[in-house]
Design an enzyme around this catalytic site. Structure first.
Site, PDB file in Angstrom:
ATOM      1  N   THR A  94       0.819  -1.214   0.000  1.00 56.19           N
ATOM      2  CA  THR A  94       0.000   0.000   0.000  1.00 56.19           C
ATOM      3  C   THR A  94       0.850   1.259   0.000  1.00 56.19           C
ATOM      4  O   THR A  94       0.430   2.298  -0.511  1.00 56.19           O
ATOM      5  CB  THR A  94      -0.941  -0.016   1.227  1.00 56.19           C
ATOM      6  OG1 THR A  94      -1.825  -1.121   1.092  1.00 56.19           O
ATOM      7  CG2 THR A  94      -1.776   1.242   1.335  1.00 56.19           C
ATOM      8  N   TYR A 147      -8.243   0.703  -3.999  1.00 57.91           N
ATOM      9  CA  TYR A 147      -6.917   1.096  -4.434  1.00 57.91           C
ATOM     10  C   TYR A 147      -6.146  -0.107  -4.925  1.00 57.91           C
ATOM     11  O   TYR A 147      -6.477  -1.247  -4.599  1.00 57.91           O
ATOM     12  CB  TYR A 147      -6.144   1.818  -3.324  1.00 57.91           C
ATOM     13  CG  TYR A 147      -5.664   0.920  -2.214  1.00 57.91           C
ATOM     14  CD1 TYR A 147      -6.492   0.597  -1.140  1.00 57.91           C
ATOM     15  CD2 TYR A 147      -4.380   0.394  -2.232  1.00 57.91           C
ATOM     16  CE1 TYR A 147      -6.048  -0.229  -0.128  1.00 57.91           C
ATOM     17  CE2 TYR A 147      -3.935  -0.437  -1.212  1.00 57.91           C
ATOM     18  CZ  TYR A 147      -4.770  -0.747  -0.159  1.00 57.91           C
ATOM     19  OH  TYR A 147      -4.334  -1.566   0.844  1.00 57.91           O
ATOM     20  N   SER A 206       1.466  -7.484  -0.400  1.00 58.95           N
ATOM     21  CA  SER A 206       2.146  -8.495   0.426  1.00 58.95           C
ATOM     22  C   SER A 206       1.343  -9.769   0.696  1.00 58.95           C
ATOM     23  O   SER A 206       1.921 -10.765   1.143  1.00 58.95           O
ATOM     24  CB  SER A 206       2.667  -7.883   1.718  1.00 58.95           C
ATOM     25  OG  SER A 206       1.666  -7.725   2.680  1.00 58.95           O
ATOM     26  N   THR A 262       1.840  -4.080   4.466  1.00 59.49           N
ATOM     27  CA  THR A 262       1.765  -4.312   5.913  1.00 59.49           C
ATOM     28  C   THR A 262       1.163  -5.681   6.276  1.00 59.49           C
ATOM     29  O   THR A 262       1.371  -6.166   7.384  1.00 59.49           O
ATOM     30  CB  THR A 262       0.927  -3.208   6.596  1.00 59.49           C
ATOM     31  OG1 THR A 262      -0.380  -3.207   6.018  1.00 59.49           O
ATOM     32  CG2 THR A 262       1.578  -1.850   6.449  1.00 59.49           C
ATOM     33  N   ASP A 263       0.416  -6.296   5.337  1.00 57.29           N
ATOM     34  CA  ASP A 263      -0.326  -7.518   5.697  1.00 57.29           C
ATOM     35  C   ASP A 263       0.581  -8.639   6.199  1.00 57.29           C
ATOM     36  O   ASP A 263       0.247  -9.333   7.163  1.00 57.29           O
ATOM     37  CB  ASP A 263      -1.128  -8.023   4.490  1.00 57.29           C
ATOM     38  CG  ASP A 263      -2.341  -7.166   4.191  1.00 57.29           C
ATOM     39  OD1 ASP A 263      -2.631  -6.235   4.959  1.00 57.29           O
ATOM     40  OD2 ASP A 263      -3.014  -7.426   3.166  1.00 57.29           O
ATOM     41  N   LYS A 267       0.698  -7.093  13.044  1.00 54.12           N
ATOM     42  CA  LYS A 267      -0.357  -6.222  12.525  1.00 54.12           C
ATOM     43  C   LYS A 267      -1.636  -6.566  13.271  1.00 54.12           C
ATOM     44  O   LYS A 267      -2.066  -7.734  13.277  1.00 54.12           O
ATOM     45  CB  LYS A 267      -0.533  -6.425  11.018  1.00 54.12           C
ATOM     46  CG  LYS A 267      -1.569  -5.485  10.418  1.00 54.12           C
ATOM     47  CD  LYS A 267      -1.622  -5.526   8.888  1.00 54.12           C
ATOM     48  CE  LYS A 267      -2.634  -4.490   8.402  1.00 54.12           C
ATOM     49  NZ  LYS A 267      -2.711  -4.381   6.936  1.00 54.12           N
ATOM     50  N   GLU A 297      -2.366 -27.836  29.883  1.00 55.89           N
ATOM     51  CA  GLU A 297      -3.635 -28.562  29.712  1.00 55.89           C
ATOM     52  C   GLU A 297      -3.471 -29.759  28.777  1.00 55.89           C
ATOM     53  O   GLU A 297      -4.322 -30.639  28.721  1.00 55.89           O
ATOM     54  CB  GLU A 297      -4.707 -27.613  29.175  1.00 55.89           C
ATOM     55  CG  GLU A 297      -5.170 -26.599  30.211  1.00 55.89           C
ATOM     56  CD  GLU A 297      -6.037 -25.526  29.599  1.00 55.89           C
ATOM     57  OE1 GLU A 297      -7.223 -25.779  29.357  1.00 55.89           O
ATOM     58  OE2 GLU A 297      -5.516 -24.414  29.363  1.00 55.89           O
TER      59      GLU A 297
HETATM   60  C1  SIN Z   1      -0.842  -2.764   3.077  1.00 54.42           C
HETATM   61  O1  SIN Z   1       0.226  -2.632   2.531  1.00 54.42           O
HETATM   62  O2  SIN Z   1      -1.130  -2.024   4.056  1.00 54.42           O
HETATM   63  C2  SIN Z   1      -1.893  -3.759   2.693  1.00 54.42           C
HETATM   64  C3  SIN Z   1      -1.624  -4.471   1.429  1.00 54.42           C
HETATM   65  C4  SIN Z   1      -0.336  -5.231   1.429  1.00 54.42           C
HETATM   66  O3  SIN Z   1       0.030  -5.796   2.446  1.00 54.42           O
HETATM   67  O4  SIN Z   1       0.298  -5.275   0.374  1.00 54.42           O
END
Ligand code: SIN
Length: 332
Positions: free
Chosen positions: A18, A29, A62, A95-96, A168, A289
């Site tokens: 992103t 997007y 990602s 970020t994923d 995340k 457990e």
């Molecule tokens: C992001 O980058 O925030 C979401 C999409 C990705 O991980 O490529």
């Protein structure tokens, strides 16, 4: 009298995400739409921080990150880090799955130079895009001598996270990254760094998995635990050839009886089963457990399921036996 100083040299490896995304009519997007050069051009003041050399390693969102891109990224990062003229490496990334890539690199790069992953929650072309300030801060961290020896770092939202700790935790908000068990590595306020304590576990220079070997990474699947869970998906993963299973168990890594029996049978067939937790925090301990000693399970300790998968893949690629693998979950 003005004294001219040579700027730090940073290698920027771009992979998409992103941070390189462009919004589209209708509100959606496209990730990875912009080049690395376009991202850098949008950040005022970068040229005073460092001399930056750019390489586009991939151009993906990602969710499409996989072993092949990890290997290429590790090779390109190691080559840059081995160059005595390079101060540090910045990697732009979605970020994923950033936490998985960061932890993988934390285990396979042989270096004490800073390596910083950076992303953004808002595409580059929307109001208040967070990419430019995140990128500025990432370059500042990668260029700083004080960032050496701390392993791979993630920078976003004015925060610095250790690769081992970061996760995340939110689908859309800019403060998505948290380090739930052990807290932040530090803060970075428009390039001014404040580091807290060092990371606790082995990484980079002291990792036995660095540099990355040519051995292929084996298939390791993650199985998600839930009320009413059946054994079918565990059996299917074993039938599909998984050499390792990471269970994202309920609570402290628990599973209902039928799923536990399927996991125990998987161990009998030579599959390594690691219990982790879907809760997002805390420790999965042995023999609380579930009688792990009796059924032959391993536990992930503090690692979340996706990071436990990374460590298990590397351990299996190094042919480590079960007892040694369990030790690695206490070391890394
Ligand atoms: C992001 O980058 O925030 C979401 C999409 C990705 O991980 O490529």
């Amino acid at each position: 009298m003005s004294v001219s100083r040579e700027l730090p040299r940073i290698t920027l490896l771009a992979t998409g995400g992103t941070i390189a995304g462009a919004h589209m009519a209708g509100g959606g997007y496209a990730a990875a739409a912009l080049s690395a050069e376009a991202l850098l051009a949008a950040v005022p003041g970068l040229a005073e921080l460092a001399t930056i050399q750019v390489e586009q390693v991939a151009r993906i969102g990602s969710p499409d990150m996989d072993d092949a891109v990890w290997r290429k990224l590790a090779e390109r990062a190691q080559a840059a880090l081995d160059d005595p003229a390079v101060t540090g490496v910045v990697i732009t990334h979605g970020t994923d799955t950033m936490e998985e890539t960061a932890y993988f690199l934390n285990l396979v790069l042989k270096t004490d130079k800073p390596v910083v992953l950076v992303g953004a929650m808002r595409p580059a072309t929307v109001i208040s895009a967070d990419g430019p300030i995140n990128l500025y801060n990432a370059v500042a961290v990668a260029a700083a001598p004080v960032a050496r020896g701390r392993g791979v770092l993630v920078v976003a939202n004015d925060e610095i996270h250790f690769a081992r700790e970061v996760a995340k935790t939110n689908t859309t908000q800019v403060g998505t990254f948290k380090s739930p068990n052990r807290g932040l590595a530090g803060l970075v306020n428009r390039g001014r760094l404040h580091f807290f304590g060092p990371t606790v576990r082995r990484h980079t220079q002291t990792s036995e998995f660095a540099p990355l070997s040519a051995a292929p990474l084996p298939r390791v699947d993650i199985i998600y635990g839930h009320a009413g869970m059946r054994r079918d998906l565990i059996d299917a993963a074993v039938a599909a050839g998984a050499q390792g299973l990471v269970v994202a168990g309920v609570g402290a890594g628990n599973l209902p009886a039928g799923a536990l029996a399927a996991c125990a049978e998987a161990v009998q067939r030579g599959v390594v089963v690691v219990r982790s937790s879907r809760t997002g925090g805390g420790v999965v301990e042995r023999n609380v457990e579930i009688d792990d000693d009796r059924v032959g399970f391993l536990v992930a300790e503090e690692l979340n399921p996706q990071k436990a998968r990374v460590l298990l893949m590397l351990g299996l690629a190094h042919n480590l036996p079960a007892a040694a693998l369990q030790e690695r979950f206490e070391l890394y």
